[in-house]
Write a protein that holds these residues in place. Structure first.
Motif, PDB file in Angstrom:
ATOM      1  N   UNK A 109     -18.995   2.233  -8.937  1.00 41.98           N
ATOM      2  CA  UNK A 109     -17.721   1.978  -9.602  1.00 41.98           C
ATOM      3  C   UNK A 109     -16.646   1.655  -8.551  1.00 41.98           C
ATOM      4  N   UNK A 110     -15.912   0.550  -8.723  1.00 44.11           N
ATOM      5  CA  UNK A 110     -14.854   0.216  -7.757  1.00 44.11           C
ATOM      6  C   UNK A 110     -13.734   1.241  -7.804  1.00 44.11           C
ATOM      7  N   UNK A 111     -13.117   1.456  -6.651  1.00 45.01           N
ATOM      8  CA  UNK A 111     -12.004   2.390  -6.588  1.00 45.01           C
ATOM      9  C   UNK A 111     -10.747   1.776  -7.210  1.00 45.01           C
ATOM     10  N   UNK A 112      -9.868   2.647  -7.710  1.00 42.38           N
ATOM     11  CA  UNK A 112      -8.594   2.184  -8.219  1.00 42.38           C
ATOM     12  C   UNK A 112      -7.644   1.851  -7.088  1.00 42.38           C
ATOM     13  N   UNK A 113      -6.505   1.304  -7.419  1.00 42.46           N
ATOM     14  CA  UNK A 113      -5.480   0.946  -6.442  1.00 42.46           C
ATOM     15  C   UNK A 113      -4.301   1.903  -6.558  1.00 42.46           C
ATOM     16  N   UNK A 114      -3.635   2.118  -5.442  1.00 42.38           N
ATOM     17  CA  UNK A 114      -2.436   2.956  -5.423  1.00 42.38           C
ATOM     18  C   UNK A 114      -1.212   2.037  -5.388  1.00 42.38           C
ATOM     19  N   UNK A 115      -0.486   1.980  -6.498  1.00 38.67           N
ATOM     20  CA  UNK A 115       0.690   1.125  -6.600  1.00 38.67           C
ATOM     21  C   UNK A 115       1.960   1.915  -6.282  1.00 38.67           C
ATOM     22  N   UNK A 116       2.817   1.348  -5.440  1.00 38.52           N
ATOM     23  CA  UNK A 116       4.100   1.952  -5.117  1.00 38.52           C
ATOM     24  C   UNK A 116       5.155   1.245  -5.957  1.00 38.52           C
ATOM     25  N   UNK A 117       5.648   1.943  -6.971  1.00 39.46           N
ATOM     26  CA  UNK A 117       6.464   1.341  -8.022  1.00 39.46           C
ATOM     27  C   UNK A 117       7.943   1.667  -7.818  1.00 39.46           C
TER      28      UNK A 117
ATOM     29  N   UNK B 288      -9.602   4.529   2.665  1.00 39.90           N
ATOM     30  CA  UNK B 288      -9.744   3.083   2.465  1.00 39.90           C
ATOM     31  C   UNK B 288      -9.388   2.654   1.045  1.00 39.90           C
ATOM     32  N   UNK B 289      -8.442   3.374   0.440  1.00 40.18           N
ATOM     33  CA  UNK B 289      -7.916   2.994  -0.874  1.00 40.18           C
ATOM     34  C   UNK B 289      -6.912   1.866  -0.686  1.00 40.18           C
ATOM     35  N   UNK B 290      -6.958   0.858  -1.531  1.00 39.03           N
ATOM     36  CA  UNK B 290      -5.989  -0.228  -1.438  1.00 39.03           C
ATOM     37  C   UNK B 290      -4.617   0.240  -1.896  1.00 39.03           C
ATOM     38  N   UNK B 291      -3.619   0.050  -1.035  1.00 33.87           N
ATOM     39  CA  UNK B 291      -2.233   0.417  -1.336  1.00 33.87           C
ATOM     40  C   UNK B 291      -1.444  -0.858  -1.624  1.00 33.87           C
ATOM     41  N   UNK B 292      -0.736  -0.866  -2.753  1.00 34.54           N
ATOM     42  CA  UNK B 292      -0.011  -2.066  -3.172  1.00 34.54           C
ATOM     43  C   UNK B 292       1.476  -1.752  -3.346  1.00 34.54           C
TER      44      UNK B 292
ATOM     45  N   UNK C 241      -8.264  10.461  -9.513  1.00 36.78           N
ATOM     46  CA  UNK C 241      -8.513   9.364 -10.463  1.00 36.78           C
ATOM     47  C   UNK C 241      -8.851   8.037  -9.786  1.00 36.78           C
ATOM     48  N   UNK C 242      -8.379   7.826  -8.558  1.00 37.71           N
ATOM     49  CA  UNK C 242      -8.685   6.587  -7.843  1.00 37.71           C
ATOM     50  C   UNK C 242     -10.182   6.416  -7.639  1.00 37.71           C
ATOM     51  N   UNK C 243     -10.878   7.523  -7.393  1.00 37.14           N
ATOM     52  CA  UNK C 243     -12.305   7.458  -7.122  1.00 37.14           C
ATOM     53  C   UNK C 243     -13.128   7.259  -8.389  1.00 37.14           C
ATOM     54  N   UNK C 244     -12.454   7.384  -9.526  1.00 39.28           N
ATOM     55  CA  UNK C 244     -13.112   7.138 -10.803  1.00 39.28           C
ATOM     56  C   UNK C 244     -12.744   5.767 -11.366  1.00 39.28           C
ATOM     57  N   UNK C 245     -12.071   4.962 -10.512  1.00 40.47           N
ATOM     58  CA  UNK C 245     -11.750   3.599 -10.902  1.00 40.47           C
ATOM     59  C   UNK C 245     -10.392   3.409 -11.542  1.00 40.47           C
ATOM     60  N   UNK C 246      -9.605   4.482 -11.686  1.00 42.26           N
ATOM     61  CA  UNK C 246      -8.286   4.369 -12.319  1.00 42.26           C
ATOM     62  C   UNK C 246      -7.213   4.065 -11.272  1.00 42.26           C
ATOM     63  N   UNK C 247      -6.300   3.175 -11.611  1.00 48.16           N
ATOM     64  CA  UNK C 247      -5.144   2.928 -10.748  1.00 48.16           C
ATOM     65  C   UNK C 247      -4.150   4.086 -10.883  1.00 48.16           C
ATOM     66  N   UNK C 248      -3.388   4.315  -9.819  1.00 47.09           N
ATOM     67  CA  UNK C 248      -2.322   5.315  -9.842  1.00 47.09           C
ATOM     68  C   UNK C 248      -1.028   4.650  -9.406  1.00 47.09           C
ATOM     69  N   UNK C 249       0.049   4.948 -10.110  1.00 42.43           N
ATOM     70  CA  UNK C 249       1.362   4.463  -9.724  1.00 42.43           C
ATOM     71  C   UNK C 249       2.226   5.603  -9.226  1.00 42.43           C
TER      72      UNK C 249
END
Length: 236
Positions: free
Chosen positions: A1-9, A113-117, A80-88
């Protein structure tokens, strides 16, 4: 399962300004995110509601990430990131990660190595610097200065000397209810020729960004009590 992304909102700096300062990209990310780390549950919910995105707040999961969050809790908050969910991550105001507890979560995300956006939005520090007329080539953000009067005066003299030596813009802030006390120390401590920019209520209708010498601020004091304000000094 792909990892989720960490969004800085980004959040607004002033009430009722979302239409002017929050981009469509930010709104789209919020509309499609179900997990958030926020500084304050009430204000985060109010912010999301104000965007009128048709989001059902009952379907959103929010956790507190503030200055009191212990570092050992970050691993749990990011699961939740490791379960494929994005976090904001949503700050109380402005952009997460800048003088903000969100930076701790971002640091942890990088180690895994989580993608940070990071998303574009209003930053009081950069808006103030842009409007100050001071150097954007060399600047430093110092956050909050010491509360003790003697230590504060010492810190300001040090910043002034460093600004003159390095040609550096020195950016700092204060808790809004202590702004007037800080201004009084600034005008009493710094050299008359040192320039001071005061940027208050940024993005609001009564926004003010004004740069004057210390001696001119003494002649025309301003009331900053309980008004979000950024201070920048530069010594020439």
């Amino acid at each position: 399962m792909p990892q989720g992304k960490l969004f800085l909102i980004p959040n607004v700096l002033a009430e009722n300004t979302a239409e002017q300062v929050i981009t469509p990209q930010v709104k789209e990310v919020i509309a499609h995110t179900k997990v958030f780390l926020v500084e304050n549950l009430r204000t985060a919910r109010r912010y999301i509601s104000s965007l009128k995105l048709g989001v059902n707040l009952e379907e959103i999961h929010m956790e507190i990430l503030d200055k009191n969050t212990p570092p050992e809790s970050i691993n749990r908050l990011l699961q939740p990131l490791f379960k494929g969910a994005d976090i904001g991550i949503i700050s109380e105001a402005g952009c997460p990660g800048i003088a903000d507890p969100g930076a701790l979560a971002v640091a942890h995300a990088h180690t895994w190595a989580i993608q940070v956006v990071p998303l574009s939005g209003p930053s009081s520090m950069f808006l103030a610097l842009m409007g100050s007329g001071f150097s954007g080539q060399s600047f430093a953000f110092h956050g909050y200065l010491p509360i003790d009067k003697k230590e504060r005066a010492t810190a300001l003299k040090k910043l002034e000397a460093e600004s003159l030596r390095e040609k550096r813009s020195q950016i700092f802030m204060e808790t809004p209810f202590r702004n007037n006390q800080l201004l009084e120390v600034l005008t009493r401590t710094l050299s008359p020729q040192t320039k001071l920019c005061i940027a208050k209520n940024l993005t609001a209708k009564d926004e003010l960004i004004q740069t004057k010498s210390i001696q001119d601020w003494k002649k025309s004091p301003i009331d900053l009590h309980k008004i979000p304000t950024v201070f920048i000094l530069q010594s020439f």
